[in-house]
Design an enzyme around this catalytic site. Structure first.
Site, short mmCIF file in Angstrom:
data_model
loop_
_atom_site.label_atom_id
_atom_site.label_comp_id
_atom_site.label_asym_id
_atom_site.label_seq_id
_atom_site.Cartn_x
_atom_site.Cartn_y
_atom_site.Cartn_z
N ASP A 35 0.88 -1.17 0.00
CA ASP A 35 0.00 0.00 0.00
C ASP A 35 0.91 1.21 0.00
O ASP A 35 1.62 1.48 0.97
CB ASP A 35 -0.89 -0.02 1.25
CG ASP A 35 -1.72 1.25 1.41
OD1 ASP A 35 -1.66 2.12 0.53
OD2 ASP A 35 -2.43 1.37 2.42
N LYS B 226 -7.59 -5.54 3.77
CA LYS B 226 -8.19 -5.34 5.09
C LYS B 226 -8.24 -6.63 5.92
O LYS B 226 -9.20 -6.90 6.62
CB LYS B 226 -9.60 -4.75 4.98
CG LYS B 226 -9.66 -3.48 4.16
CD LYS B 226 -8.83 -2.35 4.76
CE LYS B 226 -9.00 -1.05 3.99
NZ LYS B 226 -8.26 -1.00 2.72
N TYR C 217 0.45 -0.69 15.34
CA TYR C 217 -0.38 -0.75 14.15
C TYR C 217 0.04 0.31 13.13
O TYR C 217 0.04 1.50 13.42
CB TYR C 217 -1.86 -0.53 14.52
CG TYR C 217 -2.74 -0.45 13.30
CD1 TYR C 217 -2.98 -1.58 12.53
CD2 TYR C 217 -3.31 0.75 12.90
CE1 TYR C 217 -3.77 -1.51 11.40
CE2 TYR C 217 -4.10 0.83 11.77
CZ TYR C 217 -4.33 -0.31 11.02
OH TYR C 217 -5.10 -0.24 9.90
N LYS D 62 -2.94 -2.73 7.63
CA LYS D 62 -3.29 -4.13 7.53
C LYS D 62 -2.23 -4.86 6.71
O LYS D 62 -1.51 -4.25 5.91
CB LYS D 62 -4.66 -4.32 6.86
CG LYS D 62 -5.83 -3.79 7.68
CD LYS D 62 -6.03 -2.32 7.47
CE LYS D 62 -7.30 -1.81 8.14
NZ LYS D 62 -7.40 -0.35 8.05
N ASP D 63 -2.16 -6.17 6.88
CA ASP D 63 -1.14 -6.95 6.18
C ASP D 63 -1.53 -7.23 4.73
O ASP D 63 -0.68 -7.32 3.86
CB ASP D 63 -0.90 -8.27 6.92
CG ASP D 63 -0.62 -8.03 8.39
OD1 ASP D 63 0.35 -7.32 8.68
OD2 ASP D 63 -1.38 -8.52 9.23
#
Length: 360
Positions: free
Chosen positions: A10, A131, A226, A229-230
């Site tokens: 991302d 997500k 955090y 997301k992975d």
């Protein structure tokens, strides 16, 4: 031997965490085109799932090739600079370092790679998620390679009767164990159900031929908090000694609950969607999965076919929406909220610090 590498990151979205814009994807694609012209790649495809850009690359340099990983890193770095120019949200979010160190492992991007002898006909499925975490593939990969109620070939095809080996990763210890199915099926299930700790890293035939591989990088464990997301990816070989394409896709007909969703802190249903519909908006979700089908031909990627772009998955999508509604109505309560040990790697501990002296 041919190697298929899927590397994702991302590096910027429009707006929030919804979708990487087409001009950013084009910029990344241009770097891979140069790599193909220079002979680093045989072929490539640039896909998207939500705010992630996914590089599907075929080459003959083997797994963990510095040349291939460097090309992917350069693509994401150039894309990040462009994303900053565009003022995109989360520009370079998944790039946790400025320095390339031989491959992208530990630097933020996720990677799933396998090297194999190409068959006369080589159907390949590439799954892209948004997500959610790598353990999202535990349920469907078990269904594909171990459950005869999902993969009828485990009963009907003698070439599948030996079963498969599952390599399972312990996130927190960093160790892997290889267990054989069907002999150790119950032991496998005892691990895979604990999605906060264990993830399938790869699946193989008993003779060692690769069948599936998953990106298992967890950003929160790398960064200590955090940061996103992975959003894992997976590669699955199909037909002729492996599950049929339809059997592999059937594993996603039930939108099982996966960790991730908003702020990486909630359980939600994994919705199978077309690449066009992989734009998670409701509460940054629900989590999505895209299936791209390729035929590998002398290393060239024929395709893809967008396999979840099919009305037969409408029921799964309807169930996912109903499950999302049910889970969302829990608000900040479990089981919608993840367990406390998983929240340790979000920013929740910082929120709780100010209350620690209040407990007496």
């Amino acid at each position: 031997m041919v190697t298929l590498s899927v590397i994702k990151a991302d590096i910027g979205s429009l707006p929030g965490h919804v979708r990487a814009p087409s001009k950013l994807v084009d910029r990344v694609r241009g770097v891979l085109e140069d790599g193909k012209s220079d002979g680093v790649l045989i072929d490539y495809y640039v896909g998207c799932c939500g705010d992630d850009i996914d590089l599907v690359m075929s080459h003959d340099h083997g797994v963990d090739s510095e040349e291939v990983h460097s090309l992917a890193w350069d693509a994401f770095q150039e894309g990040t600079e462009f994303a900053k120019e565009l003022g995109l949200y989360g520009a370079g979010q998944d790039l946790l370092s400025d320095a390339f160190s031989g491959n992208v492992k530990g630097l933020g991007p996720g990677s799933a790679e396998m090297e194999f002898d190409e068959r006369e006909s080589e159907p390949i499925l590439v799954f892209l998620c948004d997500k959610t975490s790598p353990s999202a593939f535990n349920y469907p990969l078990f269904k594909m390679f171990a459950d005869p109620f999902s993969t009828s070939g485990l009963v009907l095809d003698p070439s599948l009767h030996e079963g498969f080996d599952f390599e399972i990763l312990d996130y927190y210890e960093g160790d892997t164990a290889t267990l054989s199915c069907p002999e150790e099926m119950y032991d496998i299930l005892s691990l895979l159900g604990i999605v906060s700790k264990y993830s399938i890293e790869s699946v193989s035939k008993k003779d060692g031929r690769p069948a599936a591989v998953v990106s298992t990088e967890k950003l929160n464990l790398m960064a200590g908090e955090y940061v996103g997301k992975d959003d894992p990816v997976a590669v699955v070989r199909c037909q002729s000694g492996f599950p049929a394409v339809g059997e592999a896709l059937e594993a996603f007909s039930f939108p099982h609950l996966v960790p991730g969703w908003m702020r990486g802190s909630h359980n939600g249903p994994l919705m199978p969607v077309s690449e066009e519909d992989a734009t998670p908006t409701r509460f940054d979700g629900p989590p999505r999965v895209v299936a791209l089908g390729f035929q590998l031909n002398n290393g060239k990627l024929e395709g893809p076919r967008d396999l979840f772009d099919d009305p037969s998955f409408n029921t799964a999508r309807k169930k996912a929406n109903e499950a999302a509604e049910y889970m969302r109505n829990h608000g900040p309560f479990q089981p919608h909220l993840l367990s406390e040990d998983e929240l340790e790697y979000t920013t929740v501990p910082k929120v709780l610090e100010k209350l620690e002296n209040r407990f007496k």
